[in-house]
Design a protein around this motif. Structure first.
Motif, PDB file in Angstrom:
ATOM      1  N   TYR A  71      42.714  12.468  -5.305  1.00 18.19           N
ATOM      2  CA  TYR A  71      41.657  11.755  -6.032  1.00 18.19           C
ATOM      3  C   TYR A  71      40.448  12.669  -6.129  1.00 18.19           C
ATOM      4  CZ  TYR A  71      38.446   7.881  -7.201  1.00 18.19           C
ATOM      5  OH  TYR A  71      37.534   7.062  -7.810  1.00 18.19           O
ATOM      6  N   LEU A  72      39.913  12.827  -7.320  1.00 18.24           N
ATOM      7  CA  LEU A  72      38.763  13.703  -7.551  1.00 18.24           C
ATOM      8  C   LEU A  72      37.747  12.966  -8.411  1.00 18.24           C
ATOM      9  CD1 LEU A  72      37.331  16.511  -7.534  1.00 18.24           C
ATOM     10  CD2 LEU A  72      38.669  17.058  -9.587  1.00 18.24           C
ATOM     11  N   VAL A 132      37.497  20.210 -20.896  1.00 19.09           N
ATOM     12  CA  VAL A 132      37.514  19.051 -19.995  1.00 19.09           C
ATOM     13  C   VAL A 132      38.847  18.321 -20.111  1.00 19.09           C
ATOM     14  CG1 VAL A 132      36.425  16.840 -19.435  1.00 19.09           C
ATOM     15  CG2 VAL A 132      34.998  18.785 -20.087  1.00 19.09           C
ATOM     16  N   ALA A 133      39.352  18.186 -21.339  1.00 16.33           N
ATOM     17  CA  ALA A 133      40.649  17.543 -21.534  1.00 16.33           C
ATOM     18  C   ALA A 133      41.757  18.329 -20.832  1.00 16.33           C
ATOM     19  CB  ALA A 133      40.951  17.406 -23.031  1.00 16.33           C
ATOM     20  N   ASP A 134      41.693  19.659 -20.892  1.00 19.40           N
ATOM     21  CA  ASP A 134      42.673  20.503 -20.194  1.00 19.40           C
ATOM     22  C   ASP A 134      42.557  20.310 -18.680  1.00 19.40           C
ATOM     23  OD1 ASP A 134      43.522  21.496 -22.609  1.00 19.40           O
ATOM     24  OD2 ASP A 134      42.353  23.354 -22.476  1.00 19.40           O
ATOM     25  N   PHE A 135      41.337  20.220 -18.208  1.00 16.14           N
ATOM     26  CA  PHE A 135      41.083  19.977 -16.786  1.00 16.14           C
ATOM     27  C   PHE A 135      41.724  18.664 -16.344  1.00 16.14           C
ATOM     28  CE2 PHE A 135      37.630  17.490 -14.458  1.00 16.14           C
ATOM     29  CZ  PHE A 135      38.088  17.773 -13.183  1.00 16.14           C
ATOM     30  N   LYS A 174      29.490  25.452 -19.779  1.00 20.59           N
ATOM     31  CA  LYS A 174      30.655  25.409 -20.668  1.00 20.59           C
ATOM     32  C   LYS A 174      31.893  26.061 -20.052  1.00 20.59           C
ATOM     33  CE  LYS A 174      28.500  27.291 -24.242  1.00 20.59           C
ATOM     34  NZ  LYS A 174      27.090  27.268 -23.799  1.00 20.59           N
ATOM     35  N   GLU A 175      31.732  27.195 -19.425  1.00 23.34           N
ATOM     36  CA  GLU A 175      32.886  27.929 -18.887  1.00 23.34           C
ATOM     37  C   GLU A 175      33.101  27.592 -17.409  1.00 23.34           C
ATOM     38  OE1 GLU A 175      34.938  29.644 -20.764  1.00 23.34           O
ATOM     39  OE2 GLU A 175      33.678  29.129 -22.494  1.00 23.34           O
ATOM     40  N   PHE A 176      33.292  26.346 -17.118  1.00 22.40           N
ATOM     41  CA  PHE A 176      33.495  25.931 -15.723  1.00 22.40           C
ATOM     42  C   PHE A 176      34.922  26.259 -15.282  1.00 22.40           C
ATOM     43  CE2 PHE A 176      34.661  22.416 -18.417  1.00 22.40           C
ATOM     44  CZ  PHE A 176      35.742  21.809 -17.804  1.00 22.40           C
ATOM     45  N   ASN A 177      35.058  26.545 -13.995  1.00 27.79           N
ATOM     46  CA  ASN A 177      36.342  26.992 -13.446  1.00 27.79           C
ATOM     47  C   ASN A 177      37.052  25.824 -12.766  1.00 27.79           C
ATOM     48  OD1 ASN A 177      38.505  28.314 -12.339  1.00 27.79           O
ATOM     49  ND2 ASN A 177      37.312  29.733 -11.088  1.00 27.79           N
ATOM     50  N   TYR A 178      37.670  24.971 -13.573  1.00 29.14           N
ATOM     51  CA  TYR A 178      38.310  23.790 -12.999  1.00 29.14           C
ATOM     52  C   TYR A 178      39.554  24.145 -12.185  1.00 29.14           C
ATOM     53  CZ  TYR A 178      41.534  23.997 -17.027  1.00 29.14           C
ATOM     54  OH  TYR A 178      42.455  24.376 -17.965  1.00 29.14           O
ATOM     55  N   GLN A 179      40.189  25.287 -12.506  1.00 29.68           N
ATOM     56  CA  GLN A 179      41.387  25.674 -11.731  1.00 29.68           C
ATOM     57  C   GLN A 179      41.049  25.861 -10.255  1.00 29.68           C
ATOM     58  OE1 GLN A 179      40.519  27.244 -14.602  1.00 29.68           O
ATOM     59  NE2 GLN A 179      42.279  27.187 -15.998  1.00 29.68           N
ATOM     60  N   GLU A 180      39.858  26.410  -9.988  1.00 25.93           N
ATOM     61  CA  GLU A 180      39.455  26.618  -8.598  1.00 25.93           C
ATOM     62  C   GLU A 180      39.300  25.289  -7.870  1.00 25.93           C
ATOM     63  OE1 GLU A 180      35.285  27.628  -6.570  1.00 25.93           O
ATOM     64  OE2 GLU A 180      36.039  29.316  -7.766  1.00 25.93           O
ATOM     65  N   ILE A 181      38.666  24.323  -8.511  1.00 20.96           N
ATOM     66  CA  ILE A 181      38.451  23.022  -7.897  1.00 20.96           C
ATOM     67  C   ILE A 181      39.775  22.309  -7.659  1.00 20.96           C
ATOM     68  CG2 ILE A 181      37.378  20.753  -8.214  1.00 20.96           C
ATOM     69  CD1 ILE A 181      35.372  22.999  -7.694  1.00 20.96           C
ATOM     70  N   LEU A 182      40.662  22.353  -8.641  1.00 22.70           N
ATOM     71  CA  LEU A 182      41.951  21.684  -8.493  1.00 22.70           C
ATOM     72  C   LEU A 182      42.804  22.347  -7.412  1.00 22.70           C
ATOM     73  CD1 LEU A 182      42.881  20.932 -12.222  1.00 22.70           C
ATOM     74  CD2 LEU A 182      41.963  19.366 -10.503  1.00 22.70           C
ATOM     75  N   GLU A 230      31.622  25.265  -7.391  1.00 24.47           N
ATOM     76  CA  GLU A 230      32.453  26.458  -7.429  1.00 24.47           C
ATOM     77  C   GLU A 230      31.901  27.491  -6.452  1.00 24.47           C
ATOM     78  OE1 GLU A 230      32.892  27.772 -11.496  1.00 24.47           O
ATOM     79  OE2 GLU A 230      33.017  25.680 -12.171  1.00 24.47           O
ATOM     80  N   LYS A 231      32.776  28.357  -5.967  1.00 26.83           N
ATOM     81  CA  LYS A 231      32.399  29.322  -4.933  1.00 26.83           C
ATOM     82  C   LYS A 231      31.200  30.174  -5.357  1.00 26.83           C
ATOM     83  CE  LYS A 231      35.760  31.219  -2.693  1.00 26.83           C
ATOM     84  NZ  LYS A 231      36.895  32.115  -2.288  1.00 26.83           N
ATOM     85  N   LYS A 232      31.114  30.505  -6.627  1.00 30.85           N
ATOM     86  CA  LYS A 232      30.024  31.352  -7.122  1.00 30.85           C
ATOM     87  C   LYS A 232      28.653  30.676  -7.010  1.00 30.85           C
ATOM     88  CE  LYS A 232      30.292  29.819 -11.941  1.00 30.85           C
ATOM     89  NZ  LYS A 232      29.015  29.086 -11.883  1.00 30.85           N
ATOM     90  N   ASP A 233      28.645  29.343  -6.875  1.00 32.49           N
ATOM     91  CA  ASP A 233      27.377  28.611  -6.862  1.00 32.49           C
ATOM     92  C   ASP A 233      26.755  28.506  -5.468  1.00 32.49           C
ATOM     93  OD1 ASP A 233      27.324  28.116  -9.602  1.00 32.49           O
ATOM     94  OD2 ASP A 233      28.624  26.371  -9.415  1.00 32.49           O
ATOM     95  N   TYR A 234      27.436  29.026  -4.464  1.00 37.25           N
ATOM     96  CA  TYR A 234      26.871  29.030  -3.110  1.00 37.25           C
ATOM     97  C   TYR A 234      26.212  30.381  -2.833  1.00 37.25           C
ATOM     98  CZ  TYR A 234      29.528  24.753  -2.406  1.00 37.25           C
ATOM     99  OH  TYR A 234      30.017  23.474  -2.519  1.00 37.25           O
ATOM    100  N   LYS A 235      25.205  30.356  -2.003  1.00 39.53           N
ATOM    101  CA  LYS A 235      24.490  31.601  -1.690  1.00 39.53           C
ATOM    102  C   LYS A 235      25.402  32.596  -0.988  1.00 39.53           C
ATOM    103  CE  LYS A 235      19.746  29.844  -1.451  1.00 39.53           C
ATOM    104  NZ  LYS A 235      18.561  29.611  -0.592  1.00 39.53           N
ATOM    105  N   THR A 236      26.233  32.078  -0.106  1.00 35.67           N
ATOM    106  CA  THR A 236      27.145  32.956   0.634  1.00 35.67           C
ATOM    107  C   THR A 236      28.525  32.320   0.705  1.00 35.67           C
ATOM    108  OG1 THR A 236      26.687  31.944   2.793  1.00 35.67           O
ATOM    109  CG2 THR A 236      25.237  33.747   2.094  1.00 35.67           C
ATOM    110  N   GLU A 237      29.528  33.125   0.904  1.00 33.51           N
ATOM    111  CA  GLU A 237      30.891  32.609   1.077  1.00 33.51           C
ATOM    112  C   GLU A 237      30.993  31.804   2.360  1.00 33.51           C
ATOM    113  OE1 GLU A 237      35.535  34.218   1.115  1.00 33.51           O
ATOM    114  OE2 GLU A 237      33.899  35.550   0.516  1.00 33.51           O
TER     115      GLU A 237
END
Length: 418
Positions: free
Chosen positions: A167-168, A198-201, A149-157, A113-120
């Motif tokens: 395919y992911l 995860v099921a929602d993802f 727990k609060e992963f942002n799957y919408q961003e990845i999708l 997710e974008k938040k996990d990188y040091k810079t944009e």
């Protein structure tokens, strides 16, 4: 099989499953050129349609990557090479392999997710390089690791939709056998808290036309039965991986091998001790998987039918390090069973088979032996059943011939005395 070409990385994933392995070397360890011919000989002896993963660290930090890929592509038995990358590399390094065979090389981009990188800027570089790879004609997909727990799957999708990915590859982040205090993974007791998300993802991925493929298997109890039913209908690449795992086989730059990163320090040995890939797999099956006892991931594992029949490892073996080596091997079980035959104690042999049926039911030799027990009990029908099962289960030509002869003898009509 995974070839670790370099053990340093340009990324800094909080859930890194290779943190202990990479921490062993102060200087960057890389596959030496003199080790490449040894590796190539091993691969060429490993059968047809052989698939390889080039991993790290970050493979593009390996300066000899173009040369290694060229040599691997010269092997006619290598059908596919997948390069695992974090994507935080100068684009000029990717350009060096742009002229290679796009039909046999593809890429897996580990996307956080974008938040996990040091810079944009780094995040954008990953996506830029993904686009660059596609522009060269290579196939590429994203890989996603869930570690909180609060992963942002919408961003990845959304990224998958924007870049046309249908395919992911995804997984739940698991710990290493030797726990690293600086690595963050989901704990088993958190699975029920995250399973609905995860099921929602997976459902949203399905609605977006994206096949979500599970990498490392999760416990069979991770989802509710209702969730599993929906996932079975919509995400077959996920449902088919909810099972026990098997040896992956990682090869280090120094040509050491281990079963997988999670168990990197367990039964570690040298590639040169084996002639081909199947021999390595067999070594780890016999020394780890066959001896892996009941998982300790959850208290109820001790009575779970899937833990007992070894179709579920409770997720990762690293959750249950004390269970490694707690099961009697099939070889030892067969040896004991055969000892009862040598003593003409068919009743004891029958009792032993029944007590160890989960382990021996699909063993061809055990079924062959049981055919004699059934015959001794005047149950000719059951004797034939055991023998037929031996034929169907066996991978040995010589044994199959023996079992065929046994079935022939059982099928011959008994001559009546004159």
């Amino acid at each position: 099989m995974n070839i670790i070409v370099v053990d340093k990385c340009t990324n800094y994933c909080k859930y890194c499953f290779a943190s202990n392995e990479m921490a062993k070397n102060n200087a960057k360890a890389a596959l030496k050129e003199e080790n490449i011919p040894i590796l190539l000989d091993f691969i060429s002896n490993s059968g047809s349609n052989f698939e390889l993963n080039i991993i790290g660290g970050e493979p593009f930090l390996y300066l000899e990557l173009p040369y290694l890929l060229e040599k691997l592509l010269e092997l006619c038995n290598v059908s596919k090479i997948c390069i695992f990358t974090g994507g935080i590399v100068p684009s000029k390094l990717i350009a060096k392999i742009s002229e290679l065979d796009t039909t046999r090389i593809n890429f897996l981009f580990n996307l956080n997710e974008k938040k996990d990188y040091k810079t944009e800027k780094e995040y954008n570089l990953v996506l830029q390089n993904f686009d660059l790879i596609l522009g060269y004609g290579f196939k590429a997909t994203f890989g996603y690791n869930i570690y909180e727990k609060e992963f942002n799957y919408q961003e990845i999708l959304q990224v998958c939709r924007e870049y046309g990915s249908t395919y992911l590859r995804w997984t739940i982040a698991f710990p290493e056998l030797t726990k690293n205090p600086y690595t963050q993974t989901l704990l088993p007791e958190e699975y029920q808290l995250v399973s609905s998300r995860v099921a929602d993802f997976l459902e949203e991925a399905y609605q977006s036309g994206i096949d979500a493929a599970l990498d490392c298997p999760i416990p069979k109890c991770f989802f509710t039965h209702e969730q599993l039913g929906r996932i079975a209908l919509t995400q077959p690449f996920t449902i088919n991986s909810i099972k026990s795992c098997g040896p992956v086989i990682d090869v280090t730059p120094d040509l050491e091998v281990f079963r997988c990163y999670a168990l990197a320090d367990l039964k570690r040995t040298k590639l040169t001790d084996f002639n081909n890939f199947q021999e390595v797999v067999t070594y780890y099956e016999k020394n780890i998987d066959e001896l892996y006892g009941v998982p300790q991931t959850f208290e109820y594992c001790s009575t779970c039918e899937f833990a007992l029949n070894k179709t579920c490892y409770g997720g990762c073996i690293a959750h249950s390090p004390n269970s490694v080596g707690k099961r009697i091997s099939e070889e030892d079980l067969l040896r004991e069973m055969f000892s009862y035959f040598q003593a003409n104690d068919f009743g004891k042999a029958e009792q032993f088979f029944a007590a160890n049926k989960i382990a021996l039911n699909k063993n061809p030799v055990a079924n062959y032996l049981m055919s004699f027990v059934a015959e001794k009990n005047n149950d000719l029908k059951q004797a034939k059943t055991f023998t037929r099962r031996s034929i169907m289960l066996s991978q040995s030509f010589n044994n199959i011939e023996k079992y065929k002869e046994r079935l022939k003898n059982l099928n011959e009509p008994v001559k009546k005395a004159v």
